[in-house]
Design an enzyme around this catalytic site. Structure first.
Site, mmCIF file in Angstrom:
data_model
loop_
_atom_site.group_PDB
_atom_site.id
_atom_site.type_symbol
_atom_site.label_atom_id
_atom_site.label_comp_id
_atom_site.label_asym_id
_atom_site.label_seq_id
_atom_site.Cartn_x
_atom_site.Cartn_y
_atom_site.Cartn_z
ATOM 1 N N VAL A 1 1.006 -60.125 -11.913
ATOM 2 C CA VAL A 1 0.680 -61.530 -12.154
ATOM 3 C C VAL A 1 1.893 -62.187 -12.822
ATOM 4 O O VAL A 1 2.415 -61.664 -13.809
ATOM 5 C CB VAL A 1 -0.561 -61.672 -13.064
ATOM 6 N N GLY B 1 5.996 -54.740 -15.900
ATOM 7 C CA GLY B 1 4.995 -54.538 -16.941
ATOM 8 C C GLY B 1 3.875 -55.555 -16.950
ATOM 9 O O GLY B 1 2.974 -55.479 -17.781
ATOM 10 N N HIS B 2 3.877 -56.500 -16.044
ATOM 11 C CA HIS B 2 2.862 -57.575 -16.083
ATOM 12 C C HIS B 2 2.242 -57.762 -14.709
ATOM 13 O O HIS B 2 2.642 -58.643 -13.977
ATOM 14 C CB HIS B 2 3.523 -58.885 -16.528
ATOM 15 N N PHE B 3 1.299 -57.122 -14.339
ATOM 16 C CA PHE B 3 0.646 -55.937 -14.868
ATOM 17 C C PHE B 3 0.736 -54.844 -13.809
ATOM 18 O O PHE B 3 0.532 -55.149 -12.641
ATOM 19 C CB PHE B 3 -0.833 -56.208 -15.172
#
Length: 144
Positions: A56, A49-51
């Site tokens: 990242v 989920g990041h990203f």
């Protein structure tokens, strides 16, 4: 050069997967300094989920990795073995560059002050020769 493996580090600090971020210790002077490695891989859950589309490694996790690294030279001192180093505060935190899968973080923490059951460390994270993060951290040594 590997002074301590991940398994040996887990004998010193209480962190475990998924919040264990030190793969190896390359340099260690108890009470003074540590240099550690963290291999950032695409398999880490945070990248779901990041990203999406631009993975990242979160800055807060870089700081956590620095805190884990900084606890090692404290907990290797006479009198602190078998205890836990808690992060008591952060100052002057700066992020300078993105950290992505495939990067190897070099985590260096210098202990700049010791007093009774507390210490202050200056941590720097590098990818190659580029500084990606720095922070001043306060540690409190408590019972395990």
């Amino acid at each position: 050069m590997n002074i301590l493996s991940a398994q040996e580090i887990m004998d010193i600090i209480p962190n475990r997967y998924p919040i264990f971020f030190i793969d190896a210790v390359d340099e260690l002077i108890p009470g003074e300094k540590v240099v550690c490695r963290k291999n950032v891989t695409i398999n880490e859950e945070v990248f779901q989920g990041h990203f999406p589309g631009e993975p990242v490694f979160p800055g807060v996790l870089i700081v956590e990795a620095l805190a884990q690294a900084g606890s090692i030279p404290l907990l290797k001192m006479d009198g602190f073995e078998g205890k836990t180093a808690y992060l008591g505060g952060l100052n002057k935190v700066k992020f300078r560059q993105k950290v992505k899968p495939g990067d190897v973080l070099r985590l260096q923490v210098d202990i700049v002050k010791l007093k009774s059951n507390a210490g202050i460390g200056y941590g720097q994270a590098f990818v190659g020769d580029k500084k990606v993060c720095e922070a001043e951290m306060t540690f409190i040594i408590g019972a395990k």
